[in-house]
Design a protein around this motif. Structure first.
Motif, PDB file in Angstrom:
ATOM      1  N   ARG A   1      -8.984   0.574   1.346  1.00  0.00           N
ATOM      2  CA  ARG A   1      -8.813   1.753   2.209  1.00  0.00           C
ATOM      3  C   ARG A   1      -7.328   2.091   2.379  1.00  0.00           C
ATOM      4  O   ARG A   1      -6.916   3.238   2.272  1.00  0.00           O
ATOM      5  CB  ARG A   1      -9.416   1.464   3.595  1.00  0.00           C
ATOM      6  CG  ARG A   1     -10.864   1.932   3.729  1.00  0.00           C
ATOM      7  CD  ARG A   1     -11.270   2.039   5.183  1.00  0.00           C
ATOM      8  NE  ARG A   1     -11.134   0.799   5.917  1.00  0.00           N
ATOM      9  CZ  ARG A   1     -12.073  -0.161   5.949  1.00  0.00           C
ATOM     10  NH1 ARG A   1     -13.199  -0.010   5.289  1.00  0.00           N
ATOM     11  NH2 ARG A   1     -11.885  -1.251   6.648  1.00  0.00           N
ATOM     12  N   GLU A   2      -6.538   1.063   2.613  1.00  0.00           N
ATOM     13  CA  GLU A   2      -5.116   1.310   2.870  1.00  0.00           C
ATOM     14  C   GLU A   2      -4.388   1.769   1.607  1.00  0.00           C
ATOM     15  O   GLU A   2      -3.440   2.557   1.670  1.00  0.00           O
ATOM     16  CB  GLU A   2      -4.476   0.057   3.472  1.00  0.00           C
ATOM     17  CG  GLU A   2      -5.035  -0.227   4.861  1.00  0.00           C
ATOM     18  CD  GLU A   2      -4.319  -1.360   5.586  1.00  0.00           C
ATOM     19  OE1 GLU A   2      -3.330  -1.900   5.051  1.00  0.00           O
ATOM     20  OE2 GLU A   2      -4.747  -1.701   6.704  1.00  0.00           O
ATOM     21  N   LEU A   3      -4.833   1.276   0.450  1.00  0.00           N
ATOM     22  CA  LEU A   3      -4.228   1.734  -0.807  1.00  0.00           C
ATOM     23  C   LEU A   3      -4.467   3.233  -0.976  1.00  0.00           C
ATOM     24  O   LEU A   3      -3.548   3.992  -1.295  1.00  0.00           O
ATOM     25  CB  LEU A   3      -4.816   0.971  -2.007  1.00  0.00           C
ATOM     26  CG  LEU A   3      -4.217  -0.407  -2.312  1.00  0.00           C
ATOM     27  CD1 LEU A   3      -4.995  -1.102  -3.431  1.00  0.00           C
ATOM     28  CD2 LEU A   3      -2.735  -0.298  -2.701  1.00  0.00           C
ATOM     29  N   VAL A   4      -5.704   3.652  -0.754  1.00  0.00           N
ATOM     30  CA  VAL A   4      -6.025   5.067  -0.935  1.00  0.00           C
ATOM     31  C   VAL A   4      -5.219   5.922   0.053  1.00  0.00           C
ATOM     32  O   VAL A   4      -4.667   6.971  -0.311  1.00  0.00           O
ATOM     33  CB  VAL A   4      -7.542   5.309  -0.783  1.00  0.00           C
ATOM     34  CG1 VAL A   4      -7.845   6.804  -0.715  1.00  0.00           C
ATOM     35  CG2 VAL A   4      -8.288   4.683  -1.947  1.00  0.00           C
ATOM     36  N   ALA A   5      -5.096   5.429   1.281  1.00  0.00           N
ATOM     37  CA  ALA A   5      -4.316   6.183   2.275  1.00  0.00           C
ATOM     38  C   ALA A   5      -2.874   6.341   1.789  1.00  0.00           C
ATOM     39  O   ALA A   5      -2.280   7.427   1.882  1.00  0.00           O
ATOM     40  CB  ALA A   5      -4.362   5.460   3.619  1.00  0.00           C
ATOM     41  N   ALA A   6      -2.308   5.257   1.220  1.00  0.00           N
ATOM     42  CA  ALA A   6      -0.925   5.324   0.728  1.00  0.00           C
ATOM     43  C   ALA A   6      -0.820   6.274  -0.466  1.00  0.00           C
ATOM     44  O   ALA A   6       0.108   7.094  -0.543  1.00  0.00           O
ATOM     45  CB  ALA A   6      -0.456   3.919   0.344  1.00  0.00           C
TER      46      ALA A   6
END
Ligand SMILES: NC(=O)c1ccc[n+]([C@@H]2O[C@H](COP(=O)([O-])OP(=O)(O)OC[C@H]3O[C@@H](n4cnc5c(N)ncnc54)[C@H](O)[C@@H]3O)[C@@H](O)[C@H]2O)c1
Length: 704
Positions: free
Chosen positions: A31-36
Motif C-alpha cells: 500500500r505504501e509503495l503505491v502511495a509513494a
C-alpha cells in the motif's frame, strides 16, 4: 508511513522500502509503495526515482504468512503494484543489494532500469514452495533474459549472483560498491534521456527464441523424469511458454490461473507446512529464547566410531575445534581415517579445496586421555549403546569437564535422565541424537532431560543452526520421537511378512507412496543386527509387546544387510543394488509353515495404510505425552530423518489431509482383522478426540 521512506537528492527521489527482517512485500509495504509511486509520478520536482530496500537487502519476496489467507488478495496485490510501477511516467531504477528474491525480483523487473551490487543475489525460489512466480515473473523474466536462462532460474529456484547476470538486459549496470550513488547518477542520466527515448518496459519486449520448442520439450522431459510428484515445475514451463506465444496480458492471465491452481494444491500446502515447521521447531514453549546462551568454542567427542567421527565432521565444517577421545590407538586411528576419507572424497569430487580440507583437519585434536577434554565447552558422548559404558564415561566426564560445560549423549534408546544422574550436574546434561551418516543427515533430535536447564537446551538448539542441522526437541522416552514411531512401522512391516507379503512388495509400496526407501532396504542399509540387539532388550523390558520373530530368524542366519552382502536382499560385493534373495523367500515359507500361517496377498494400499497409520497413531501418543512439542515437529523429524516424502508434508499432515475421521475409521477396520497384536489399531486417545471433534493435528490453534 511505516514501511516506506522517501528522500530526495535534487530531482531524484529515493524510495527506501521494507520492514525487518527481510523486507517482505506484505500488505502494508504494498500500500505504501503505491502511495509513494502515485505521489512522485505527479510531483513536478521529481525527474526520476530510485527504488531500494532497507537493511542491506532489496527484498526476500512475498510475505508467505499471507499465502492462503485473505492478506494475499488484499488490494493492491503485488501484480497491481508492479503494473502501477511499470506504468510510471518517470524512470524508476531498482538499486539492488543483498537478496532480491521471488516477489522482490518481480518488483525489480517492473522497474525501467536495474543496477546491482556485484554481491547481490537474484532468484525466483517459488518452486521450492511448490509455487511459481505469480506477479509477472514468468512473463517479464524471459522477455529480459531469454527462454533458456529463465527456465534455469525459475526451475532451479536457486539465486544467482548479480555478477553472473552482468551484460544481460536484466541488469543495466553492476557495481562493486557505492550502489546508491551509482543508482542516483544512472537515474539522472535516464531522466535526461527521456526526452529522446521512451521508458523501456520488460512487458513490452518481444522474445526471439528460434529453439523455444526444443527447450520446452527438453525441460518437460527432465522434470517428468526427475520430479514426478511435483506439479509446480511443469506449470512454470507452461507459463514461460505462454510468454513466448501470446501477448503480455494473455501470458499474465495464464500465470495467474496456474499460480492459483498450485496455491490451492496439496503439494504446495505440504511444502509450505514443512517451511513453517522448520521455523516453529526452534521455539520452545515456556522458555524465553532471549535467555543467555553458553559459548561453544571447543567441542569434545568421546568415541570415534560410526557416529563420533561423523559428528566431529559437523563441528570441523562449522569451524569449531574438536578434541576426539578414544579408548585405544587402533580405534582412534580408524576414526581419524574415516574423517580424512570423507574430506579426501570431497576434494576428489571438487566440492572442497585441498587447502580448505587441511584447515579443517587442523581443528581436530585426537587424544587417548579424558583430561584433554578439560577445557571443552560441550562434550558429546558417542560410545557403545550400553548403560554400563555410558555410566563409566559420564562419571569420568563429570570429573574432568570444566564447570558450565554441556555434557551430551548420542544414545538412540537409553534413558537420558538416568545418564544425567551419573553426574553431579544433571542440569548440564541432555541428548543430542544425530542420525547416520551424521555428517550428512539434517536431523538432530535434542533430547531434553527432566533436569536439563533452559539455557543448555537453547544453547544446543542454537548450535544446531551453526552445524546446519534441523533440530527438534524431544522428551525422554525409548526411541525419542523418530525411532519410537519407527518401531511401530517396522512391527507392522514384519507382521505383513508373516501374513504373506514379501520384502519386495512392501518396499515397493512404501517407495511408490514416496518414501526414499522401503523398510527392508533401510534395514539392510542400517544393519539388521542393530534392531535385533534392541529387540532382545525389549523382550526383557516389555514382554507384553508382540513382535514377529521373522527378523530374528534372518539375523540368526547372519544376514545383517549390506555389510554382510546378505540381508532381506542379496548384495554383490561393492554393489549396493538389492537383489531378491531366494534364501529369504525360503525362510518365509518355512517360518509360515512352522507358525501355521496361511499366506494371503496384501495390496499396496493396505501396506501403505498399515505403515503410515502405525506412525501416526504412535505419534499421537508421543504428542499427548508431551514428548513432541507439536505435530509439525513430528513431521519435521520424518521429513529430515526418515525419508518421508516432502511433497506430502510429513505423517501428521498426511493424516490431516486424509482426514482424521477417515484415519480412525480405517484403523478400526484394520483392527477387526488384526494379525499379531489385536490392540495395535486402537486409536490413541488424542487421535480419537481430534477425529471426533472434526479437528486436525496441524490446524493452527489446536492446543495439545
Ligand atoms: N550407528 C547408528 O546408526 C547410530 C545412530 C544414532 C545414534 N547412535 C548411537 O551413537 C552411539 C555410538 O554408536 P556408533 O554406531 O558410533 O558405535 P560404534 O561401535 O561405531 O563406535 C563406538 C566407539 O566408541 C568407542 N568407545 C567405547 N567406549 C569408550 C570409552 N569409554 N571411551 C572412549 N571411547 C569409547 C569405541 O572404541 C568405538 O570406536 C550409540 O549410543 C548409538 O546408539 C548410533
Amino acid at each position: 508511513m511505516t514501511a516506506v521512506t522517501v528522500t530526495r537528492q535534487d530531482a531524484i527521489a529515493i524510495i527506501a522500502f521494507g520492514l525487518p527482517p527481510v523486507n517482505s512485500l506484505g500488505a502494508v509495504t504494498r500500500r505504501e509503495l503505491v502511495a509513494a509511486f502515485d505521489e512522485l509520478d505527479v510531483d513536478p520536482a521529481v525527474a526520476a526515482v530510485v527504488l531500494m530496500g532497507v537493511n542491506g537487502l532489496f527484498s526476500a519476496g512475498a510475505d508467505i504468512k499471507e499465502f492462503g489467507s485473505s492478506g494475499a488478495v488484499a488490494s493492491p496485490n503485488l501484480r497491481e503494484v508492479i503494473t502501477i510501477l511499470e506504468g510510471m511516467t518517470k524512470p524508476v531504477i531498482a538499486a539492488i543489494e543483498g537478496a532480491c528474491l521471488g516477489g522482490g525480483l518481480e518488483l525489480a523487473l517492473g522497474c525501467h532500469y536495474r543496477i546491482a551490487l556485484a554481491s547481490a543475489k537474484l532468484g525466483l525460489p517459488e518452486v521450492k514452495l511448490g509455487l511459481m512466480p505469480g506477479a509477472g515473473g514468468t512473463q517479464r523474466l524471459p522477455r529480459l533474459l531469454g527462454v533458456e536462462a529463465s527456465l534455469n532460474l525459475i526451475l532451479s529456484g536457486e539465486p544467482v549472483p548479480a555478477k553472473a547476470l552482468q551484460g544481460t538486459p536484466l541488469l543495466d549496470a553492476v557495481v562493486a560498491s557505492d550502489l546508491l550513488d551509482a543508482a542516483v547518477s544512472l537515474a539522472a542520466g535516464k531522466a535526461e534521456d527521456l526526452i529522446k527515448n521512451p521508458l523501456p518496459k520488460a512487458s513490452a519486449r518481444v522474445i526471439r527464441e528460434p529453439n523455444a520448442e526444443a527447450l520446452f520439450i527438453f525441460a518437460r522431459n527432465m522434470i517428468k523424469a526427475g520430479f514426478p510428484n511435483f506439479p509446480a515445475p511443469l506449470k512454470c514451463i507452461d507459463a514461460i511458454e505462454a510468454a513466448t506465444k501470446g501477448t503480455f496480458e494473455e501470458g499474465l492471465a495464464v500465470e495467474r490461473r496456474l499460480f492459483e491452481e498450485l496455491m490451492a494444491g496439496s503439494v504446495s500446502r505440504a511444502l509450505r507446512h514443512a517451511f513453517f515447521a522448520e521455523r516453529a521447531a526452534s521455539k520452545i514453549p515456556g522458555i524465553n529464547s532471549a535467555l543467555p546462551k553458553r559459548e561453544i568454542k571447543l567441542a569434545g567427542i568421546v568415541g570415534a566410531g560410526t557416529m563420533g567421527a561423523g559428528i566431529a565432521i559437523n563441528f570441523l565444517n562449522a569451524g569449531i575445534p574438536v578434541v576426539l577421545v578414544e579408548l585405544n590407538k587402533e580405534s582412534l586411528d580408524r576414526g581419524l581415517f574415516k574423517i580424512k576419507d570423507v574430506y579426501a572424497s570431497q576434494v576428489k569430487k571438487g566440492r572442497l579445496s585441498q587447502e580448505a580440507a587441511a584447515v579443517k583437519a587442523q581443528l581436530l585434536t585426537p587424544s587417548l586421555d579424558f583430561s584433554s577434554l578439560a577445557s571443552a565447552d560441550l562434550i558429546i558422548e558417542a560410545v557403545f549403546e550400553d548403560m554400563t559404558a555410558k555410566e563409566q564415561v559420564f562419571k569420568r566426564l563429570d570429573a574432568v569437564a570444566k564447570p558450565g560445560a554441556i555434557l551430551a549423549t548420542n544414545t538412540s534408546t537409553l534413558d537420558v535422565n538416568k545418564i544425567a544422574a551419573f553426574t553431579n550436574r544433571p542440569a548440564d546434561v541432555l541428548g543430542t541424537h544425530f542420525f547416520s551418516p551424521a555428517n550428512v543427515m539434517k536431523l538432530l533430535e535434542v533430547v531434553r532431560g527432566t533436569a536439563t536447564s533452559p539455557s543448555v537446551l537453547l544453547t544446543v538448539m542454537d548450535l544446531a543452526k551453526v552445524l546446519r542441522k534441523t533440530a527438534v526437541v524431544s522428551g525422554v522416552c525409548d526411541g525419542f520421537i523418530g525411532n519410537r514411531m519407527l518401531e511401530q512401522y517396522v512391527r507392522q512391516a514384519l507382521f505383513m511378512l508373516d501374513e504373506g507379503a514379501s520384502p519386495e512388495s512392501i518396499d515397493a509400496a512404501a517407495e511408490q507412496f514416496g518414501f526414499a526407501m522401503g523398510p527392508f532396504r533401510v534395514g539392510d542399509l542400517a544393519g539388521n543386527d542393530i534392531g535385533w540387539h534392541i529387540r532382545k532388550r525389549r523382550y526383557i523390558e516389555r514382554p507384553q509387546t508382540k513382535y514377529s520373530q521373522i527378523a530374528d530368524r534372518l539375523c540368526e542366519l547372519g544376514r545383517f544387510g549390506q555389510k554382510t552382502n546378505a540381508g532381506w536382499y542379496d548384495y554383490k560385493p561393492g554393489d549396493r543394488t538389492a537383489y531378491p534373495a531366494p534364501a529369504v523367500a525360503q525362510l518365509l515359507i518355512e517360518y509360515r509353515l512352522e507358525k501355521s500361517l496361511s499366506p494371503r496377498s496384501i495390496g499396496a494400499a493396505e501396506i501403505v495404510d498399515r505403515l503410515v497409520f502405525a506412525l501416526v497413531n504412535e505419534a499421537a501418543k508421543i504428542l499427548e505425552e508431551g514428548i513432541a512439542l507439536r505435530a509439525s515437529d513430528v513431521d519435521l523429524v520424518y521429513l529430515t530423518g526418515y525419508g518421508f516424502p516432502v511433497w506430502r508434508g510429513g505423517p501428521m499432515r498426511y493424516a490431516d489431509e486424509v482426514g482424521l475421521y477417515a484415519v480412525v475409521r480405517r484403523m478400526r477396520e484394520l483392527g477387526r482383522s488384526a494379525y499379531g497384536d489385536p490392540d495395535f489399531w486402537t486409536p490413541a486417545p488424542l487421535l480419537q478426540r481430534l477425529a471426533d471433534q472434526g479437528l486436525m493435528f496441524n490446524a493452527p490453534g489446536v492446543s495439545l
